[in-house]
Scaffold this motif. Structure first.
Motif, PDB file in Angstrom:
ATOM      1  N   PRO A   1       0.879  -1.229   0.370  1.00  0.00           N
ATOM      2  CA  PRO A   1       0.090  -0.313  -0.167  1.00  0.00           C
ATOM      3  C   PRO A   1       0.526   1.265  -0.317  1.00  0.00           C
ATOM      4  N   THR A   2       1.949   1.057   0.097  1.00  0.00           N
ATOM      5  CA  THR A   2       3.354   2.358   0.169  1.00  0.00           C
ATOM      6  C   THR A   2       3.914   2.831  -1.219  1.00  0.00           C
ATOM      7  N   ALA A   3       4.479   1.364  -1.286  1.00  0.00           N
ATOM      8  CA  ALA A   3       5.392   1.761  -2.730  1.00  0.00           C
ATOM      9  C   ALA A   3       4.474   2.233  -3.759  1.00  0.00           C
ATOM     10  N   PRO A   4       4.139   2.334  -4.640  1.00  0.00           N
ATOM     11  CA  PRO A   4       3.762   2.971  -5.350  1.00  0.00           C
ATOM     12  C   PRO A   4       3.703   4.914  -4.896  1.00  0.00           C
ATOM     13  N   LEU A   5       4.257   4.859  -3.287  1.00  0.00           N
ATOM     14  CA  LEU A   5       3.419   5.813  -3.566  1.00  0.00           C
ATOM     15  C   LEU A   5       5.167   6.899  -2.581  1.00  0.00           C
ATOM     16  N   TYR A   6       5.815   6.008  -2.616  1.00  0.00           N
ATOM     17  CA  TYR A   6       6.845   6.588  -1.796  1.00  0.00           C
ATOM     18  C   TYR A   6       8.351   5.683  -2.483  1.00  0.00           C
ATOM     19  N   ALA A   7       8.495   4.829  -3.259  1.00  0.00           N
ATOM     20  CA  ALA A   7       9.397   3.904  -3.734  1.00  0.00           C
ATOM     21  C   ALA A   7       9.760   4.884  -5.036  1.00  0.00           C
ATOM     22  N   ALA A   8      11.056   5.321  -5.536  1.00  0.00           N
ATOM     23  CA  ALA A   8      11.241   5.890  -6.609  1.00  0.00           C
ATOM     24  C   ALA A   8      12.806   5.618  -7.112  1.00  0.00           C
ATOM     25  N   PRO A   9      13.197   5.530  -7.735  1.00  0.00           N
ATOM     26  CA  PRO A   9      12.482   4.600  -8.684  1.00  0.00           C
ATOM     27  C   PRO A   9      12.245   3.311  -8.345  1.00  0.00           C
ATOM     28  N   ARG A  10      10.882   2.856  -9.059  1.00  0.00           N
ATOM     29  CA  ARG A  10      10.426   0.924  -8.760  1.00  0.00           C
ATOM     30  C   ARG A  10      10.062   0.628 -10.100  1.00  0.00           C
ATOM     31  N   VAL A  11      10.442  -1.281  -9.872  1.00  0.00           N
ATOM     32  CA  VAL A  11       9.678  -1.249 -10.938  1.00  0.00           C
ATOM     33  C   VAL A  11       8.088  -2.332 -10.309  1.00  0.00           C
ATOM     34  N   PRO A  12       7.097  -1.903 -11.349  1.00  0.00           N
ATOM     35  CA  PRO A  12       5.367  -2.284 -10.882  1.00  0.00           C
ATOM     36  C   PRO A  12       5.889  -3.511 -10.480  1.00  0.00           C
ATOM     37  N   ASP A  13       5.158  -4.177  -9.281  1.00  0.00           N
ATOM     38  CA  ASP A  13       4.840  -5.600  -9.008  1.00  0.00           C
ATOM     39  C   ASP A  13       4.116  -5.831 -10.357  1.00  0.00           C
ATOM     40  N   VAL A  14       3.526  -7.427 -10.403  1.00  0.00           N
ATOM     41  CA  VAL A  14       2.422  -8.192 -11.308  1.00  0.00           C
ATOM     42  C   VAL A  14       1.929  -9.090 -10.686  1.00  0.00           C
ATOM     43  N   ILE A  15       0.868  -9.383  -9.860  1.00  0.00           N
ATOM     44  CA  ILE A  15       0.695 -11.420  -9.145  1.00  0.00           C
ATOM     45  C   ILE A  15      -0.097 -11.656 -10.279  1.00  0.00           C
ATOM     46  N   TRP A  16      -0.140 -13.019 -10.381  1.00  0.00           N
ATOM     47  CA  TRP A  16      -0.861 -13.733 -11.444  1.00  0.00           C
ATOM     48  C   TRP A  16      -1.937 -14.498 -10.256  1.00  0.00           C
ATOM     49  N   ALA A  17      -3.041 -14.080 -10.639  1.00  0.00           N
ATOM     50  CA  ALA A  17      -4.234 -15.034  -9.511  1.00  0.00           C
ATOM     51  C   ALA A  17      -3.955 -16.714  -9.496  1.00  0.00           C
ATOM     52  N   ASP A  18      -4.460 -17.225 -10.975  1.00  0.00           N
ATOM     53  CA  ASP A  18      -3.645 -18.111 -11.507  1.00  0.00           C
ATOM     54  C   ASP A  18      -2.384 -18.850 -11.030  1.00  0.00           C
ATOM     55  N   ARG A  19      -1.263 -18.096 -11.296  1.00  0.00           N
ATOM     56  CA  ARG A  19       0.178 -18.650 -10.852  1.00  0.00           C
ATOM     57  C   ARG A  19       0.934 -18.468  -9.627  1.00  0.00           C
ATOM     58  N   ASP A  20       0.238 -17.619  -9.105  1.00  0.00           N
ATOM     59  CA  ASP A  20       0.550 -17.495  -7.106  1.00  0.00           C
ATOM     60  C   ASP A  20      -0.912 -17.333  -6.810  1.00  0.00           C
ATOM     61  N   THR A  21      -1.104 -18.104  -7.478  1.00  0.00           N
ATOM     62  CA  THR A  21      -2.830 -19.284  -6.219  1.00  0.00           C
ATOM     63  C   THR A  21      -2.796 -18.938  -4.650  1.00  0.00           C
ATOM     64  N   PRO A  22      -3.600 -18.428  -3.978  1.00  0.00           N
ATOM     65  CA  PRO A  22      -3.303 -18.251  -2.376  1.00  0.00           C
ATOM     66  C   PRO A  22      -3.869 -19.867  -2.204  1.00  0.00           C
ATOM     67  N   PHE A  23      -3.681 -20.470  -1.866  1.00  0.00           N
ATOM     68  CA  PHE A  23      -3.656 -21.954  -1.039  1.00  0.00           C
ATOM     69  C   PHE A  23      -5.091 -22.254  -0.719  1.00  0.00           C
ATOM     70  N   LEU A  24      -6.284 -21.344   0.264  1.00  0.00           N
ATOM     71  CA  LEU A  24      -7.679 -21.856   0.418  1.00  0.00           C
ATOM     72  C   LEU A  24      -8.305 -21.469  -0.944  1.00  0.00           C
ATOM     73  N   GLU A  25      -7.788 -21.016  -1.948  1.00  0.00           N
ATOM     74  CA  GLU A  25      -8.547 -20.206  -3.024  1.00  0.00           C
ATOM     75  C   GLU A  25      -8.538 -21.768  -4.326  1.00  0.00           C
ATOM     76  N   ALA A  26      -7.412 -21.506  -3.890  1.00  0.00           N
ATOM     77  CA  ALA A  26      -7.101 -23.162  -5.165  1.00  0.00           C
ATOM     78  C   ALA A  26      -7.511 -24.457  -4.133  1.00  0.00           C
ATOM     79  N   LEU A  27      -7.853 -24.632  -2.900  1.00  0.00           N
ATOM     80  CA  LEU A  27      -8.456 -25.826  -2.801  1.00  0.00           C
ATOM     81  C   LEU A  27     -10.200 -26.028  -3.398  1.00  0.00           C
TER      82      LEU A  27
END
Length: 507
Positions: A368-394
């Motif tokens: 919640p803070t990196a987009p506001l204060y980290a510079a320069p930065r590489v934006p994060d990319v998260i894939w729901a089907d590759r980094d699936t939360p364990f509970l959702e996958a169950l």
């Protein structure tokens, strides 16, 4: 501008040109003097009137007198004969010839004030003519604003009235429209005029002479016409974007069938499968991302009204085809605007809400803070089907009961839950050989002791026989290796279930 030839052509004055200068100089004003060195008080274009009171006919200082006036770029020297000298001194005439300064004779009984009044009248007439021309140019420009006038036509009209080279520039300096000579005017003095409050569009004016007040009035009128035209085009563009945004949200929430896209465009067709992308960043960056010119399916974007984890963040959604090219393109554009992204699971277009929910479930993984204060930065990319939360996958194991994982990696199936545990635990998994076995078991034992102590680190450290600081360092390493934190309830549950699944499955 008023010129010397216009002054000499007035018969009532009886002025006689004795020595011509370079060209036909423009007149700015008249100055009467008997000083020898007046150059530092002049701005150029003046007529200098004198009777030669301070100098004799053969005085060598006439040369210095003319030299200083030549450096000041005066328009001409007017010499009044019959007062101190009956004729123009030969030394003055020789100096005027040497320095190419125009020299004319003012006869008696013509007073110098008559010459001053004549020049003032010429200048005033010229100013009125320039003002009238500027008004006519402004009227033509403003009349054109009533229709659909092309920006290039507006620039051509302004250039004709001002003699300047002009261009319409985007915020990144790209030339959207220009006059023919603008590209070759790089070495000339240039100034810009912002056409909107954020400076995303600017009018560039280039030329080798300063703008006159009349020229600035024409530039102002041209800027108004350009702004009016661009505002009209921008208003329609905003309305079109809002229509697509409302439609996108209706598709993502299954409030309307995908076939209704024909209302917006008969040339756009939905693919069979789509992904919902969540983009998050500062409100300014998200707004710029939304305003970006788009065509085709790239217009399927919509802002989110849901609150974000930080008050200074904004969230928006995009619906894109489930293809490598389309997804990479969407992520590339998001990264250009400094936005983090969550890529939802691929679904049929009619089930786009499922993809939205899968992406929404991963929003807490973004900082919640990196987009506001980290510079320069590489934006994060998260894939729901590759980094699936364990509970959702169950709850979705049955979808892949007879197939490998969607990303082509190790299969996660109903018969192979250990594969999912390995993806959650990462290097802590007994299937992963990245860590030495002793170190892996040390960290797994530490994690297990923390759970058995109900998360209380003091009792966990006592049970392990280590100092609290050592326990803290191990937990930090565990969180870094698994990309999960023990302060998050879902992450704690996933790590515990993953440990238990591997133990029950015998690793």
């Amino acid at each position: 501008m008023a010129t010397l030839s216009e002054l000499l052509a007035q018969p009532e004055l009886g002025l006689r040109l004795i020595q011509a200068g370079a060209g036909d100089p423009e007149l700015s004003w008249v100055s009467t003097t008997e000083l020898i060195d007046l150059g530092e008080y002049l701005e150029g274009g003046e007529i200098i009137l004198t009777t030669g009171l301070s100098l004799a006919a053969s005085d060598s200082r006439w040369r210095d007198f003319v030299a200083s006036l030549s450096r000041a770029q005066v328009a001409a020297i007017g010499f009044g004969v019959g007062v101190n000298h009956d004729h123009i001194p030969p030394a003055l005439l020789h100096a005027a010839s040497t320095y190419r300064v125009a020299l004319f004779e003012v006869p008696l009984p013509l007073p110098f004030i008559a010459v001053s009044k004549a020049v003032a009248a010429l200048v005033r007439t010229d100013e009125l003519r320039a003002t009238r021309g500027a008004l006519q140019a402004q009227q033509r420009l403003l009349d054109g604003a009533r229709g659909d006038q092309d920006p290039a036509d507006v620039l051509a009209s302004v250039a004709q009235a001002t003699g300047k080279h002009l261009a319409l520039l985007a915020s990144d300096g790209a030339v959207l429209a220009s006059t023919a000579g603008f590209a070759a005017a790089d070495g000339l003095e240039r100034e810009t005029v912002a056409l909107d409050k954020d400076g995303s569009l600017r009018l560039a004016v280039a030329g080798d002479t300063p703008l006159t007040p009349e020229g600035r009035a024409v530039i102002t009128a041209g800027s108004i016409v350009l702004w009016l035209g661009l505002r009209g085009a921008g208003a329609e563009e905003n309305r079109e974007r809002e229509r697509w945004e409302r439609f996108t949200w209706a598709i993502l929430t299954e409030a309307t069938p995908p076939s209704t896209i024909e209302i917006l465009s008969t040339r756009v067709r939905f693919p069979d499968r789509v992904r919902a992308l969540a983009v998050q960043g500062s409100p300014e960056d998200v707004a710029d991302w939304r305003r970006r010119p788009r065509t085709g399916l790239e217009r399927l974007i919509t802002p989110s009204t849901a609150p974000t984890r930080a008050p200074d963040l904004a969230l928006a959604w995009q619906l894109c085809p489930d293809s490598v090219a389309a997804t990479e393109r969407a992520l590339e554009i998001a990264a250009e605007h400094g936005l983090d992204a969550i890529v939802g699971r691929p679904t049929a277009v009619a089930d786009a809400a499922l993809s939205l929910r899968s992406a929404h479930a991963r929003l807490r993984s973004l900082s919640p803070t990196a987009p506001l204060y980290a510079a320069p930065r590489v934006p994060d990319v998260i894939w729901a089907d590759r980094d699936t939360p364990f509970l959702e996958a169950l709850f979705t194991l049955d979808e892949h009961a007879n197939e490998g994982a969607p990303d082509g990696g190790p299969g996660v199936t109903a018969r192979n839950p250990g594969g999912l545990s390995a993806r959650v635990l990462g290097p802590l998994s007994q299937r992963d050989g990245a860590l030495p076995a002793a170190e892996r078991e040390l960290l797994r034992g530490t994690l297990r002791a923390v759970y058995e102590a109900d998360g209380q680190r003091g009792p966990a450290a006592t049970a392990l026989g280590i100092h609290r600081n050592t326990l803290r360092d191990r937990i930090t390493r565990i969180e870094r290796l698994t990309s999960r934190t023990l302060t998050d309830a879902d992450d704690r549950a996933e790590l515990w279930l993953a440990l238990r699944v591997e133990e029950l499955a015998g690793g």
